[in-house]
Design a protein around this motif. Structure first.
Motif, PDB file in Angstrom:
ATOM      1  N   SER A  95      50.865  67.311  18.870  1.00  0.00           N
ATOM      2  CA  SER A  95      50.260  68.522  18.309  1.00  0.00           C
ATOM      3  C   SER A  95      50.446  69.707  19.260  1.00  0.00           C
ATOM      4  O   SER A  95      50.420  70.855  18.840  1.00  0.00           O
ATOM      5  CB  SER A  95      48.781  68.298  17.992  1.00  0.00           C
ATOM      6  N   TYR A  96      50.696  69.400  20.567  1.00  0.00           N
ATOM      7  CA  TYR A  96      50.863  70.539  21.479  1.00  0.00           C
ATOM      8  C   TYR A  96      52.184  71.295  21.257  1.00  0.00           C
ATOM      9  O   TYR A  96      52.369  72.387  21.778  1.00  0.00           O
ATOM     10  CB  TYR A  96      50.662  70.187  22.943  1.00  0.00           C
ATOM     11  N   TYR A  97      53.081  70.755  20.442  1.00  0.00           N
ATOM     12  CA  TYR A  97      54.304  71.518  20.137  1.00  0.00           C
ATOM     13  C   TYR A  97      53.997  72.749  19.283  1.00  0.00           C
ATOM     14  O   TYR A  97      54.796  73.685  19.207  1.00  0.00           O
ATOM     15  CB  TYR A  97      55.342  70.652  19.427  1.00  0.00           C
ATOM     16  N   ALA A 121      47.021  59.060  32.949  1.00  0.00           N
ATOM     17  CA  ALA A 121      46.877  60.523  32.974  1.00  0.00           C
ATOM     18  C   ALA A 121      47.986  61.176  32.153  1.00  0.00           C
ATOM     19  O   ALA A 121      49.150  60.767  32.245  1.00  0.00           O
ATOM     20  CB  ALA A 121      46.957  61.004  34.416  1.00  0.00           C
ATOM     21  N   ARG A 122      47.630  62.152  31.329  1.00  0.00           N
ATOM     22  CA  ARG A 122      48.651  62.870  30.549  1.00  0.00           C
ATOM     23  C   ARG A 122      48.431  64.383  30.719  1.00  0.00           C
ATOM     24  O   ARG A 122      48.031  65.078  29.781  1.00  0.00           O
ATOM     25  CB  ARG A 122      48.614  62.460  29.068  1.00  0.00           C
ATOM     26  N   PRO A 123      48.699  64.896  31.927  1.00  0.00           N
ATOM     27  CA  PRO A 123      48.471  66.328  32.167  1.00  0.00           C
ATOM     28  C   PRO A 123      49.455  67.191  31.381  1.00  0.00           C
ATOM     29  O   PRO A 123      50.502  66.703  30.938  1.00  0.00           O
ATOM     30  CB  PRO A 123      48.716  66.477  33.671  1.00  0.00           C
ATOM     31  N   ILE A 124      49.104  68.486  31.218  1.00  0.00           N
ATOM     32  CA  ILE A 124      50.048  69.403  30.552  1.00  0.00           C
ATOM     33  C   ILE A 124      50.365  70.585  31.476  1.00  0.00           C
ATOM     34  O   ILE A 124      50.732  71.666  31.029  1.00  0.00           O
ATOM     35  CB  ILE A 124      49.529  69.888  29.175  1.00  0.00           C
ATOM     36  N   ASP A 125      50.225  70.347  32.793  1.00  0.00           N
ATOM     37  CA  ASP A 125      50.447  71.436  33.759  1.00  0.00           C
ATOM     38  C   ASP A 125      51.859  72.012  33.674  1.00  0.00           C
ATOM     39  O   ASP A 125      52.060  73.215  33.859  1.00  0.00           O
ATOM     40  CB  ASP A 125      50.157  70.945  35.185  1.00  0.00           C
ATOM     41  N   GLN A 126      52.855  71.188  33.378  1.00  0.00           N
ATOM     42  CA  GLN A 126      54.236  71.700  33.327  1.00  0.00           C
ATOM     43  C   GLN A 126      54.475  72.567  32.092  1.00  0.00           C
ATOM     44  O   GLN A 126      55.254  73.512  32.131  1.00  0.00           O
ATOM     45  CB  GLN A 126      55.247  70.543  33.360  1.00  0.00           C
ATOM     46  N   HIS A 127      53.764  72.236  30.995  1.00  0.00           N
ATOM     47  CA  HIS A 127      53.845  73.088  29.797  1.00  0.00           C
ATOM     48  C   HIS A 127      53.279  74.466  30.158  1.00  0.00           C
ATOM     49  O   HIS A 127      53.869  75.502  29.848  1.00  0.00           O
ATOM     50  CB  HIS A 127      52.996  72.527  28.648  1.00  0.00           C
ATOM     51  N   VAL A 162      60.276  65.339  35.329  1.00  0.00           N
ATOM     52  CA  VAL A 162      60.940  65.354  34.017  1.00  0.00           C
ATOM     53  C   VAL A 162      59.905  65.079  32.930  1.00  0.00           C
ATOM     54  O   VAL A 162      59.255  64.030  32.945  1.00  0.00           O
ATOM     55  CB  VAL A 162      62.067  64.301  33.963  1.00  0.00           C
ATOM     56  N   SER A 163      59.732  66.014  32.016  1.00  0.00           N
ATOM     57  CA  SER A 163      58.759  65.850  30.930  1.00  0.00           C
ATOM     58  C   SER A 163      59.409  66.182  29.594  1.00  0.00           C
ATOM     59  O   SER A 163      59.927  67.288  29.395  1.00  0.00           O
ATOM     60  CB  SER A 163      57.561  66.766  31.167  1.00  0.00           C
ATOM     61  N   VAL A 164      59.367  65.199  28.683  1.00  0.00           N
ATOM     62  CA  VAL A 164      59.886  65.422  27.324  1.00  0.00           C
ATOM     63  C   VAL A 164      59.094  66.547  26.666  1.00  0.00           C
ATOM     64  O   VAL A 164      59.648  67.506  26.130  1.00  0.00           O
ATOM     65  CB  VAL A 164      59.748  64.127  26.484  1.00  0.00           C
ATOM     66  N   GLY A 165      57.763  66.434  26.733  1.00  0.00           N
ATOM     67  CA  GLY A 165      56.895  67.388  26.041  1.00  0.00           C
ATOM     68  C   GLY A 165      57.079  68.805  26.560  1.00  0.00           C
ATOM     69  O   GLY A 165      57.183  69.750  25.775  1.00  0.00           O
ATOM     70  N   ALA A 166      57.113  68.959  27.893  1.00  0.00           N
ATOM     71  CA  ALA A 166      57.240  70.316  28.457  1.00  0.00           C
ATOM     72  C   ALA A 166      58.613  70.892  28.114  1.00  0.00           C
ATOM     73  O   ALA A 166      58.738  72.086  27.792  1.00  0.00           O
ATOM     74  CB  ALA A 166      57.016  70.280  29.965  1.00  0.00           C
ATOM     75  N   THR A 304      60.554  53.937  28.553  1.00  0.00           N
ATOM     76  CA  THR A 304      59.180  53.413  28.691  1.00  0.00           C
ATOM     77  C   THR A 304      58.645  52.923  27.347  1.00  0.00           C
ATOM     78  O   THR A 304      57.859  51.975  27.306  1.00  0.00           O
ATOM     79  CB  THR A 304      58.240  54.487  29.277  1.00  0.00           C
ATOM     80  N   ASP A 305      59.084  53.556  26.252  1.00  0.00           N
ATOM     81  CA  ASP A 305      58.562  53.169  24.934  1.00  0.00           C
ATOM     82  C   ASP A 305      59.110  51.816  24.470  1.00  0.00           C
ATOM     83  O   ASP A 305      58.735  51.331  23.395  1.00  0.00           O
ATOM     84  CB  ASP A 305      58.872  54.257  23.893  1.00  0.00           C
ATOM     85  N   MET A 306      60.019  51.212  25.246  1.00  0.00           N
ATOM     86  CA  MET A 306      60.504  49.849  24.954  1.00  0.00           C
ATOM     87  C   MET A 306      59.979  48.835  25.964  1.00  0.00           C
ATOM     88  O   MET A 306      60.310  47.651  25.866  1.00  0.00           O
ATOM     89  CB  MET A 306      62.043  49.819  25.006  1.00  0.00           C
ATOM     90  N   GLY A 326      58.021  53.217  35.266  1.00  0.00           N
ATOM     91  CA  GLY A 326      58.343  54.376  36.092  1.00  0.00           C
ATOM     92  C   GLY A 326      57.857  55.699  35.525  1.00  0.00           C
ATOM     93  O   GLY A 326      58.094  56.751  36.125  1.00  0.00           O
ATOM     94  N   ILE A 327      57.201  55.679  34.357  1.00  0.00           N
ATOM     95  CA  ILE A 327      56.796  56.949  33.745  1.00  0.00           C
ATOM     96  C   ILE A 327      55.264  57.089  33.712  1.00  0.00           C
ATOM     97  O   ILE A 327      54.725  58.107  34.133  1.00  0.00           O
ATOM     98  CB  ILE A 327      57.328  57.059  32.289  1.00  0.00           C
ATOM     99  N   TRP A 328      54.590  56.058  33.184  1.00  0.00           N
ATOM    100  CA  TRP A 328      53.138  56.157  32.961  1.00  0.00           C
ATOM    101  C   TRP A 328      52.363  55.336  33.976  1.00  0.00           C
ATOM    102  O   TRP A 328      52.832  54.282  34.411  1.00  0.00           O
ATOM    103  CB  TRP A 328      52.790  55.705  31.533  1.00  0.00           C
ATOM    104  N   LEU A 370      50.498  52.302  20.446  1.00  0.00           N
ATOM    105  CA  LEU A 370      51.602  52.130  19.486  1.00  0.00           C
ATOM    106  C   LEU A 370      52.610  51.049  19.902  1.00  0.00           C
ATOM    107  O   LEU A 370      52.870  50.094  19.153  1.00  0.00           O
ATOM    108  CB  LEU A 370      52.295  53.491  19.326  1.00  0.00           C
ATOM    109  N   ARG A 371      53.199  51.187  21.093  1.00  0.00           N
ATOM    110  CA  ARG A 371      54.256  50.234  21.480  1.00  0.00           C
ATOM    111  C   ARG A 371      53.651  48.893  21.890  1.00  0.00           C
ATOM    112  O   ARG A 371      54.305  47.851  21.777  1.00  0.00           O
ATOM    113  CB  ARG A 371      55.123  50.805  22.590  1.00  0.00           C
ATOM    114  N   ALA A 372      52.394  48.922  22.365  1.00  0.00           N
ATOM    115  CA  ALA A 372      51.693  47.667  22.642  1.00  0.00           C
ATOM    116  C   ALA A 372      51.565  46.883  21.341  1.00  0.00           C
ATOM    117  O   ALA A 372      51.767  45.661  21.303  1.00  0.00           O
ATOM    118  CB  ALA A 372      50.312  47.961  23.213  1.00  0.00           C
TER     119      ALA A 372
END
Ligand code: EPZ
Length: 427
Positions: A95-97, A121-127, A162-166, A304-306, A326-328, A370-372
């Protein structure tokens, strides 16, 4: 409450067709706000995160019409609002997009802090750092991110990580900024490239998506377009691992094999056979599962999603495998559930030591994200006996008709409404 009931122990066999990519769709749908007009988006996955994105678009004033099961028409001419409510924003991460897209269209946006899977943690500092560099003023009040700017101006932004979202949010905000924006240390995921292609088809000038540096020359005008979303890399990878884990024989269609390369390589090392075709992959396994080590990394590394799905396969290996996230910070929450099914896994922070076992055993388990949920479903398909998976709403956020697709591959899986919930409804 709904749950899946699965009788495992049968190899998956047959063909499965992959839907459009969730993580591309949830970026492309907000992007339709950037210019008014009528868009036609094909290969839209029929999943809850897409439904929520479409609801947000409607709430903002767009008219949304499904032309068929996987094609949506969006008219964003009469957007009358730039506020995304908590009720909708909290239901998904992406939704932050809407922040970047609404800023690009109106120079202002208010979006409630996003929800999504609990992975640490899911910060949005880079956005925020990026949007501020373009000239936006950002404040967070009572859980709402407010952004405003009279004229966004291009800037040189180097992301700290590296952030997909940002990366995506900055692409959305920068396409109409004045002058040149350079984004460095960006995400290279296929959905980042798909968004760039979509925006370019609207008249944007974005170069370098898929590399470490993206250059965006701002344009004054964009226009509506027609576009077909790429196939979902993670959905495809999930069926690949399910085929390998059940000693199956499955052809996975409507994929881009190049997007699956890191998964394919690990599967081959783990003992599966993977054949690639133009837009399909064929996965079988007849021998034992080999122990392997896996570390998740930004694309083109292992996704990471796999990670949870791959860990399930490695519970069946001869010997000990090491899985490093290595991501979360916290993406092993499903391990306790997997251990209830007989897995032998020790987790220390972001490292899991997976000791192979002879077999997994059916059990009642709960999807923690979700992936769990996808991983537990694969485990249940492998385990002899009947397993039940609760909290399947996580799975339905990201997998189109997973029950139907698995059944076509011969799985015995059904979705049931639990009795206590019916009782709760009756009360
Ligand atoms: C996207 O999440 C995906 N979601 C996730 O998929 C995926 O796990 C993740 O990318 C990594 O590939 C969508 O695309 C909707 P990030 P996102 O920003 O964008 C840190 C799934 O299962 N970070 O790339 O939220 C962050 O804490 C979902 O489909 C900051 O420090 O991920 C993490 O450690 C789950 N500051 C790392 O970067 C920021 O401002 C990567 O996060 C942003 C992120």
């Amino acid at each position: 409450m709904e749950k899946y009931v699965i009788s495992g122990g049968k190899p998956l066999k047959g063909d499965v067709t992959i839907s459009g990519a969730k993580n591309a769709a949830v970026a492309i749908l907000p992007a339709t706000l950037l210019a008014g007009g009528r868009y036609v988006i094909e290969n839209i996955p029929n999943i809850r995160d897409v439904t929520i994105s479409l609801k947000i678009l409607r709430e903002l004033g767009a008219s949304v019409r499904m032309l068929d099961r996987s094609t949506v028409q969006i008219d964003s001419t009469h957007i009358h609002d730039s506020f995304v409510s908590y009720e909708l924003a909290r239901q998904m991460r992406a939704s932050y997009y809407f922040l970047g897209a609404l800023l690009g269209r109106f120079g202002r946006a208010s979006v409630s802090m996003p929800g999504g899977c609990d992975l640490g943690a899911r910060p949005i500092d880079q956005h925020i750092k990026g949007l501020e560099a373009l000239g936006a003023e950002i404040s967070i009040d009572h859980g709402v991110v407010n952004a405003g700017c009279t004229q966004m101006v291009g800037s040189h932004i180097y992301f700290d990580g590296v952030s997909v979202g940002a990366t995506i949010n900055l692409m959305l905000a920068a396409v109409k900024s004045k002058g040149l924006t350079i984004l460095e240390n960006v995400a290279k995921e296929p959905h980042v490239v798909d968004l760039a292609n979509f925006l370019n088809s609207m008249g944007a000038d974005i170069r370098g998506a898929g590399t470490d540096v993206i250059k965006i020359h701002g344009v004054d005008l964009l226009h509506a377009t027609s576009y077909s979303i790429i196939p979902d890399q993670i959905e495809a990878g999930t069926y690949m691992i399910a085929a390998a884990a059940t000693c199956g024989d499955v052809t996975i269609r409507n994929v881009i094999p190049k997007h699956l390369e890191s998964i394919t390589q690990k599967l081959i090392k783990a003992g599966a056979q993977v054949d690639e075709y133009d837009d399909a992959v064929h996965v079988t396994r007849t021998g034992p599962v080999n122990k392997i080590n896996v570390k998740t990394l930004p694309h083109p590394g292992f996704p990471t999603d796999m990670q949870p799905q791959m860990t399930v396969l490695l519970t069946l290996a001869e010997g000990t495998s090491i899985v490093t996230e290595g991501i979360w910070d916290n993406r092993f929450r499903y391990v306790d559930e997997l251990c209830r099914m007989g897995a032998n896994i020790q987790v220390d922070g972001t490292v899991a030591v997976v000791e192979g076992v002879q077999e997994l055993k059916a059990a009642p388990v709960r999807a923690t994200d979700l992936r769990a949920g996808a991983a537990l479903l694969i485990a249940a398909l492998v385990a002899e006996g009947t397993s039940e998976i609760e909290d399947i709403y996580h799975l339905e956020r990201g997998y189109e008709d997973i029950c139907g697709k698995m059944r076509l591959l011969g799985a015995s899986i059904k979705k049931v409404v639990t009795a206590d919930n019916e009782l709760a409804k009756a009360l």
